[in-house]
Design an enzyme around this catalytic site. Structure first.
Site, PDB file in Angstrom:
ATOM      1  CG  HIS A 306      -2.023   0.907   1.350  1.00 47.80           C
ATOM      2  ND1 HIS A 306      -1.810   2.388   1.462  1.00 47.80           N
ATOM      3  CD2 HIS A 306      -3.416   0.873   0.787  1.00 47.80           C
ATOM      4  CE1 HIS A 306      -2.966   3.059   1.110  1.00 47.80           C
ATOM      5  NE2 HIS A 306      -4.132   2.159   0.777  1.00 47.80           N
ATOM      6  CG  ASP A 363      -7.595  -2.542  -3.063  1.00 47.30           C
ATOM      7  OD1 ASP A 363      -8.774  -1.914  -2.964  1.00 47.30           O
ATOM      8  OD2 ASP A 363      -6.596  -1.604  -2.734  1.00 47.30           O
TER       9      ASP A 363
END
Length: 428
Positions: A306, A363
Site C-alpha cells: 500500500h 483490495d
C-alpha cells in the site's frame, strides 16, 4: 521542540512556522514562502505535501493505524454499522439512538430517484461502464434540487448529504441493471441501507433476492472500511472541486471520476483479473508467486502492499476474518478463491514479501468477498464509491464550512520553451 523551521535559500534565511497535529504530526507551513523568497516547493504527485488541516481521519502508515474521528477502525468494524459510521464521519460524533433513527429514516425516504431520471438511464448504451453512468447520474440528479446550485447552502448540507448517500446506491443498482438489460427494481421502505442495495441490485420483478444475513453484513463491512481514507486521489479531488464552490453532487461526481482510475479504485478488480489469468494458465498460484519475485518476469502481485501503509493494512486484518467467515458459511467452491488463499499463505510466509512489507491489503480481500457474493467485477469500483461517499461528503463539508477556505490553485515549475516569435504558416 521548536515550532518554527529555518530554510536557507541562496544565502538568505527564512523562518517558517511549524504546525503540529493532535497526533504529533509536524508540518512546515510554506503558505508565504513565495511571497518572501520568490520560491515555491516542488513535490511531484503531492507525496509529501499536506494540502489541508482536517479533523476527519487519522492514518499512521508505519504503525498500521486508521481512525475515523478518533475511533479505531477495529472498534467501528466490530460494533458499528456503515450508516452509523457515515453519521460519525459527517457530523463528527457518534449519534444518539434518536439521531441514528432520524438519519436512517432520512436515507430510506430519499432512496427514490425522480422518475424522469429513467429517461437519462435509457440514453446510455448497454456497453456503458457503471462508473461512467454513476458519475453522470449523480450530476444529473443534482438538477432536481435547485437549492444545490450556486455557493453551498450550509444550512441545507444535512439534507443534501442524506440524499446523496441514499441515492448513490440506487443509481449504482440502476447502472448495473441497465448494463445487463434488466428491469429497474425500486427500493423497499422496510429494508435497511445495505440490504436495500442488494435488493435493488439482484431482485427480479417475479422474485425477491434472498437477503442472507452473512452477505448483508459482509457488504456493510466493505462499505464501512472504505468510508474514508484521508487525502487520497479521489478525496483530494472532491476538496479541489468543492473549493471552487461547486455543489456537493458535482464535487462527488468528480470524486467518482478520480476513483475510476485503475491505480485508485480499480485495485480490487485487478486482483480478480490476476486470479483469472493465473487460473487460465493452469497454475494454482505457486508458479506465479515465484515469478512475482523476479523483476524481469513482468508478473505483479496485485492486492499486496500500500502507498501509505508500511505495515499490515488494519482494514485487511478485519476483512480477512470476514472473508474467511463468509466463504465458510456460503460453502463456495471457486478455483479463483483457492488460488487467492494459496497466494496469501505463501506471501505471508515468504521472506521476500515480508521484508518488503508487501502484506495483503483491503483490495485483495474485498475483491474475493464481492466475487463470492456474486457482484460482477465491473461493479467493484462502484461498490468502493458507495462506501467512500460519507468521506467525500465530510471533506466537502470541511471545505465549505471553513471561513478561511479559498479556491485551490497549485503552482508549477515551467519546463517548456522560452519566448519565441510566431511564424506564419507559409514560412514553417
Amino acid at each position: 521542540m521548536s515550532n518554527e523551521a529555518k530554510l536557507l535559500i541562496e544565502g538568505q534565511e527564512h523562518v517558517l512556522p511549524v504546525t503540529v497535529g493532535t497526533e504529533g504530526e509536524r508540518a512546515v507551513s510554506i503558505a508565504k514562502l513565495r511571497e518572501v523568497s520568490q520560491h515555491i516547493t516542488l513535490d511531484d504527485g503531492y507525496g509529501n505535501t499536506g494540502s489541508c488541516l482536517s479533523n476527519i481521519t487519522f492514518i499512521d502508515g508505519e504503525k498500521g493505524i486508521l481512525r475515523y474521528r478518533g475511533y479505531p477502525i477495529e472498534q467501528l468494524a466490530e460494533q458499528s454499522s456503515f450508516v452509523e459510521t457515515a453519521y460519525l464521519l459527517i457530523n463528527g460524533e457518534l449519534p444518539t439512538r434518536d439521531q441514528l433513527r432520524q438519519f436512517s429514516e432520512g436515507l430510506t425516504e430519499n432512496a427514490y430517484l425522480h422518475e424522469d431520471m429513467r429517461y437519462h438511464f435509457e440514453s446510455f448504451p448497454v456497453t456503458a461502464h457503471p462508473m461512467a453512468i454513476l458519475s453522470s447520474m449523480i450530476n444529473a440528479s443534482s438538477c432536481f434540487y435547485p437549492g444545490l446550485m450556486g455557493p453551498a447552502n450550509v444550512e441545507r448540507l444535512p439534507i443534501h448529504a442524506t440524499r446523496l448517500i441514499s441515492q448513490v446506491r440506487t443509481i449504482a443498482a440502476y447502472s448495473y441493471r441497465k448494463s445487463r438489460g434488466y428491469p429497474i427494481i425500486y427500493p423497499k421502505k422496510n429494508l435497511k441501507y445495505t440490504a436495500n442495495f442488494l435488493h435493488m441490485l439482484f431482485s427480479q420483478p417475479y422474485e425477491d433476492y434472498e437477503l442472507r444475513p452473512e452477505v448483508v453484513k459482509a457488504l456493510d463491512l466493505i462499505f464501512l472500511l472504505h468510508a474514508d481514507h484521508e487525502q487520497n486521489c479521489s478525496t483530494a479531488t472532491v476538496r479541489m472541486v468543492a473549493s471552487s464552490q461547486a455543489n456537493m453532487f458535482a464535487s462527488a461526481a468528480a470524486g467518482v471520476c478520480a476513483l475510476w482510475g485503475p491505480l485508485h479504485g480499480g485495485a480490487n478488480q485487478a486482483v480478480i483479473e490476476m486470479l483469472q489469468e493465473i487460473h487460465a494458465s493452469g497454475d494454482d498460484g505457486s508458479k506465479f508467486i515465484e515469478a512475482a519475485k523476479d523483476k524481469n518476469s513482468g508478473a505483479r502481485l496485485m492486492g499486496f502492499g500500500h502507498r501509505v501503509y508500511k505495515n499490515y493494512d488494519p482494514r485487511a486484518r478485519i476483512i480477512k476474518a470476514a472473508c474467511d467467515s463468509i466463504l465458510d458459511k456460503m460453502h463456495i467452491q471457486d478455483p479463483l478463491l483457492d488460488i487467492a488463499k494459496l497466494l496469501e499463505d505463501k506471501a505471508l510466509n515468504d521472506s521476500y514479501f515480508v521484508e518488503r512489507k508487501l502484506y495483503p491489503n483491503v483490495d485483495f480481500y474485498s475483491g474475493i468477498i464481492m466475487r463470492a457474493i456474486g457482484i460482477p467485477v465491473e461493479m467493484f469500483t462502484v461498490i468502493f464509491a458507495i462506501g467512500r461517499m460519507p468521506g467525500w461528503i465530510s471533506n466537502f463539508k470541511e471545505v465549505v464550512e471553513n471561513p478561511k477556505s479559498r479556491i485551490y490553485r497549485p503552482r508549477q515549475v515551467y519546463m517548456g520553451a522560452t519566448q519565441r516569435d510566431y511564424v506564419p504558416v507559409e514560412n514553417r
